[in-house]
Design a protein around this motif. Sequence first.
Motif, PDB file in Angstrom:
ATOM      1  N   SER A  84       0.842  -1.202   0.000  1.00  0.00           N
ATOM      2  CA  SER A  84       0.000   0.000   0.000  1.00  0.00           C
ATOM      3  C   SER A  84       0.866   1.236   0.000  1.00  0.00           C
ATOM      4  O   SER A  84       0.601   2.189  -0.723  1.00  0.00           O
ATOM      5  N   GLU A 124      -6.827   1.327   0.068  1.00  0.00           N
ATOM      6  CA  GLU A 124      -7.062   0.140   0.891  1.00  0.00           C
ATOM      7  C   GLU A 124      -8.184   0.393   1.894  1.00  0.00           C
ATOM      8  O   GLU A 124      -9.096  -0.404   2.028  1.00  0.00           O
ATOM      9  N   ASP A 170      -5.973  -1.328  -4.533  1.00  0.00           N
ATOM     10  CA  ASP A 170      -5.394  -1.935  -3.340  1.00  0.00           C
ATOM     11  C   ASP A 170      -6.453  -2.820  -2.697  1.00  0.00           C
ATOM     12  O   ASP A 170      -7.455  -2.316  -2.196  1.00  0.00           O
TER      13      ASP A 170
HETATM   14 MG   LIG Z   1      -2.013  -2.307   2.233  1.00  0.00          MG
END
Ligand SMILES: [Mg+2]
Lengths: 323, 343, 499, 337
Positions: free
Chosen positions: C294, C336, C421
């Motif tokens: 990420s 994310e 993500d």
């Molecule tokens: Mg991540």
Amino acid sequence: EDTGGDPGSETGAGGMKTGLKIAFLPKQVNNPYFTTSDNGGKAAVEEFKGVYSETGPSEASPSAQVSYINTLSQQNTDVIVVSANDKDAICGALNEARTAGAKVVTFDSDTNPSCRDLFINQATAEGIAQNQVKLIAEAVGPDGGEIAILSATANATNQNAWIELMKAELAQPEYAKLKLVDTVYGDDQDQKSFTETQALLAKHPNLKGIISPTTVGVAAAARYLSGSTYKGKVQLTGLGTPNQMRAFVKDGTVKAFALWNPADLGYLAAYAGGALSSGLITGKEGDRFKAGKLGEFTVGKDATVLLGDPYTFNASNIDQFDF
Amino acid sequence: MTLVDSPPAEAATQGTRVARRAFLVRELGIGLALVLLIAVTYAVNPRFLSAQNIKDLLLGSTILAILAVGQAVVVITRNVDLSAGSVLGLSAFATGAVFVAAPGLPIPLMLVIGTALGAVLGAVNGGLIAAAKVPALVVTLGTLYMFRGLDYTWATSRQINAADMPPAFLRMGTETVLGVPVLALFAVAVLVAVGYYLRHYRGGRELYAIGSDPAAARLSGIPGGRRVFAAFVASGALAGLAGVLHAARFGTIDANAGLGIELNVVAAVVVGGVAIFGGSGSVYGAALGAVLLTTIRAALPVLGVNPFWQDAAVGALILASIGLDRALSARVGRSLREGKAHG
Amino acid sequence: MPTPVLALEGVSKSFGAVAALRDVHLELHAHEAHGLVGENGAGKSTLVKILAGVHAPDTGTITLDGRPLRPAGPADARAAGIAVIYQEPTLFPDLSVSENIFMGRQPLRSLRRIDTALMRARAAELFDRLGVRLDPDRPARGLSIADQQLVEIAKAISLDARVLVMDEPTAALSGVEVERLFAVTRSLRDAGTAVLFISHRFDEVFALCQRITVMRDGRWVSTDPASALGVDEVVRRMVGREVSAMYPRQDSAAGAPRLQVRGLTRRGAFADVGFTVHAGEIVALAGLVGAGRSEVSRAIFGVDRYDSGEVLVDGVRLPPGDIAAAIRAGLALVPEDRRQQGLVMELSVERNTNLPRRWRLTRGGLLFGGAERRAAVGWAQRLQVKAGRLTDPVSTLSGGNQQKVVLAKWLATEPKVLIVDEPTRGIDVGTKAEVHRLLSELAADGVAVLMVSSELPEVLGMADRVLVMHEGRLTADIPRARADQETVMRAATGQAAAA
Amino acid sequence: MAERIAPVRRVLGSWDVIVLLAVVAVATVGAFTIEGVASPRFWRFVALEALPIALIALPMTLVVITGEIDLSVASVLGLTCTVMGQLWVSGVTSLPLLIALCLLLGAVLGAVNGLFVTGFGLPSLAVTIGTLALYRGLAYVVLGDRAVANYPREWTSSAIAPIPGTTIPWMILVLAALAVVFAVVLHATPVGRALYAMGNNAEAARFAGVNVRLTKFWLFVATGTMSALAGVFWTLRFASARADNGSGLELAVVAAVLLGGVSIFGGRGALLGVLAAVALLGVLRNALQLAYVPANTLTVITGALLIASVVGPNVAGMLRERLRRRRSTAPTATPTT
Ligand SMILES: [Mg+2]
Ligand SMILES: Nc1ncnc2c1ncn2[C@@H]1O[C@H](COP(=O)(O)OP(=O)(O)OP(=O)(O)O)[C@@H](O)[C@H]1O
Ligand SMILES: Nc1ncnc2c1ncn2[C@@H]1O[C@H](COP(=O)(O)OP(=O)(O)OP(=O)(O)O)[C@@H](O)[C@H]1O
Ligand SMILES: [Mg+2]
């Protein structure tokens, strides 16, 4: 010239019109000093059968005062008796009110002569300056020392005039031993004046005396001194009301202080306004008018009427007064 | 199926040590600033630490400190109480009025009355905020006006003078025990009590929880409304107490007592390292902040700073100290993240 | 059949126009783990919140041990012995991890004071039990999503409740963590706790649960013993139709280099990361949770600054730390943490969808309602977002539907390079297949896709190439042909020499 | 939270309309019951009083919508006044130049706020409490106890000159023009959308390519500049530059913004409501003054209005829920500062 409202036509004592709408506009409501003087005015207005009212902002700011001046002129008030928060800021509004037919009398704190009809002077600036310096000199004693001034707000017209004259007075040879070391501002707030006093003493170890030419300031300073180790060592005088100062004169914190009688001030202002609005006087130098129990007064130069000299209170006479 | 993991825990713990140390520094920083200020002022003018002047400093801080403690309790819950100054004003005037009406009244009873009055006003704030679910800043800005207005209307420019109050009461305002003013002792007592409660009792921790994440607090079954209400009652009560002490110290009371003090209180709390968005900080910090602000105001004239420069100086100090606080917490944040990361 | 520990009867709940639950019934038995599956928006979390006392049902009854239960709030439900792990972590960032676990129930010593030492000790115990290494004194702020979820689990377990409800607890967890969670859950179950387990990962559901309830559109569909069910059957009941291939990857010829990353380094997160994604390519970025993937994608997109290296789109260098520039250059990032970074919860679906390209919708520098609405409607329909109205705040959508809005908002910018993500984290099978189809369509249209994923099947099923990260470094670049479980695993655990 | 917010929002949506109606109501009732309210002079005075507050309220609305606040506005006004006075006495005699310099000063002061808030990431409430003291202090440094008042007549009269043929001061037109600009920016441009977004969730806004820091920075600059403009007007209207000009005005402005239905948490509110609120407070105050209502009562009323402005919509929202017999109790964030 049209007086805006329609005061009753029949005239009362001394050719004074009755039914005149007379409004008192202090620097700020919720201030005991002004309540006293306005009540003096109330008494006078009732004597010549006018309609009394008191209005004003809760904080002493010019802009707020302007708003109330506008309101008064819309209410077709005959006389506006005002103590100015700023000598210029309220001029525009006052003049607008005058063109709308109101008479403007200032008291306690003046505006530009150009925007009022009369100024009721509680005491000449010179008179106050001399009185204050004399009192502190007597209190401090022959060998003099450092003194300081605790004033009201940094912008207060009257305060600053007095301070200037005090400096001049101190320049006189007989006061050579007195040295003005500082001027601080308590903003006419009890708490700030109190802490400013305390700061003064911390800053000037050799301070011998304080002059506080404002009722709020002198009371706060007295209270601080009386509760501190400086009591009796550091002298205090100023302009205060007997009721506030009584305790401290009795416990020896303060030997003497001065003031005019605020009730009389309002009383005189009301009569002057009435006389103006009744056309008895125009405000030019030499005009004379009766002010009830206070007797006759003469308009001085700059359309100013003088109440008298400041009165000095001390342990021997203070109990004769209640304001 | 999913991949496998190996959390770098040692790193994490080491990171948090830094964190804890830095949080300590947080209150320490203010303390140091205070000491430094006093030292400098003393160097310039030794009389700054004369018994008399120390007494004055403590007295000066007392009222602001008590208000700051109350304010901190509220700010920790992610709220704010702007009405503190007006509450103080009302309670101070009430004190005078009561004494005028009943001169013989025992002083402890008076303290109770003032505190109770404050609590009631605080309950008004808390009630509106908790029940009607409305932002504290708006409500207390409103009550700031309302309470002051009531104060004015009640006082009608009456002034209550030293002469109107029992000498014993006024003496309490200046008396000292072993050089420590009685009023300051009140402040210390309040501070310790509140501080201990916030640290060691469930109720106290829940205040932090609410400030830290209100929604999560609700999901965790914390009675948010009741707690916030209580916080405002506490803040009000302390402001009420401060009002009585104000009367004792200043002797003269008009309707303007405590006018405009609310921003100083908030400033003290912020300077004291209490996060304005709640959840962190301590009442000790807030009290320190109050002492620091008062000391500055007292020190500047002694340092010979032109009176016209003083407000500017105070403003600069506020900015400086919140800046410092931010710098510290930023360091904490970093230490946490890097404690968790790699490389 | 013994009387159930907890039973719902004819429970309905609606939010304004949306009927989240309609006449649902459910029975949880002691010594039994009960799986609850359904599409996004089926009403699972709503049901959970009703059990937790967060919502009160409009109609219907809850009975605990045959006695009616009317929790006035979460506190009541907890007191009654119901422990809940919510879909979104509910932690206090400023408080220590141990306080987070015991908030409101801290162990006390004399004078009802909190016994901090004991609290810390108990927290440490719990973490051992879960096999997590976390400092109980650490503030919750800064915990990764995974760690946050673990704290939640510890909190729930610490209650020793009669009923344990878990709403997608594994969504953010890695294999080991899931295994440990299951071990603990099983031991609780065997000790008599009734467990309700919600997940979109069927392998987990079948691994843990004895009984499975399927929901669709807020309605109860079926409850059967797990043994009597197959994955396909469950899927059919959930979706109400056959689900087309899960990984519909049509090959698309890799074109010119679109995204070039060279020597990207951010102290404490990742070092010397370099790779290229070509037009029409789907490149997976695999690795352990916490490998720094990420971070890399955030750096590329300009969210975080980087210490050295460069990012080029179509050969043009991107100014570091400038998201707007990245978007203008045709970059898009589906982050994310969708709730925090992907959506403005209190704004409408419409406003959210249009936010990244608000400038492109202007006429003469001004925005006009009509244009905005049309722009939003198209994508909402294309992704089948379940929402009352497009003007409803996103906060009123189900977890999965919220994710669809995030996707919509970025696809709407018609990106040249799409970074996703964990694209299917917390998304139901139907939508999952849908998302995968979308990704490969985009690739086919010449978009370069970089897919960060922790789900190996997804990685293997979708990617043309698999990049693997380990401890912040790129350890392997595996072409589709050679990509299989072992190679990826070895690279991910740092056993393979860098490719 | 959502199901509580939704209906409340619906009420709030129309809140600015409610406030507007309140203004009309007060004006009409006043005109019939209070002597003088009907007269043009009344409206002239109201306009003059409301102007500075309105001028500052425009940018303040945007600032609050992004979740920030600026309490230093009144001090900026004060400092501008003193500097204007100082410049005038020290020989700057061209009014346009004076105004330009003052606006510049305001921009700089605003930029300082902006820098502390966005550059160092400090909470604006704390920062601007600091600059509130700092700027006011500097005002005293500049003029001390002096007041500068000797401006040319034509300047001072031009500031309050009415639109030919009316009693309404022409500055109202300036205000109107500025109001339109701010309204368009807030309600019909991408920037406006971004403001609401960052007011609700700054991080998500950032991920969507909004330059949160820069935007907020410029908002603070705008607030400083508008406060300076108000300062110039103040100085000329009262023909007096003093260090304490307009002290305490910040609360009046914030009060108006909040009464106008802007959420103190950011992300919600409209400009129409704020302007209506400024008018409402102005009209109400002056009308009641005319009706001999004492200042102290006015203070109470102001407070009550403020509270009503937030309690009203929320209670209305809750009642709607009751009516829908939705006994739902979703988590609702406790009010935050
Ligand atoms: Mg991540
Ligand atoms: N607070 C709320 N206000 C309005 N509508 C809501 C609210 N919470 C849920 N809904 C609606 O209720 C329906 C069910 O939502 P829920 O979160 O229970 O779905 P879910 O099964 O948990 O989906 P997912 O698997 O994505 O978590 C959705 O359509 C959602 O939009
Ligand atoms: N918001 C955050 N604050 C602090 N640390 C974080 C945060 N998010 C992640 N981390 C930590 O940074 C490290 C890298 O996290 P990151 O999410 O980039 O890893 P990843 O490879 O993307 O794993 P994931 O599969 O969860 O995406 C992890 O150890 C994680 O705990
Ligand atoms: Mg869910």
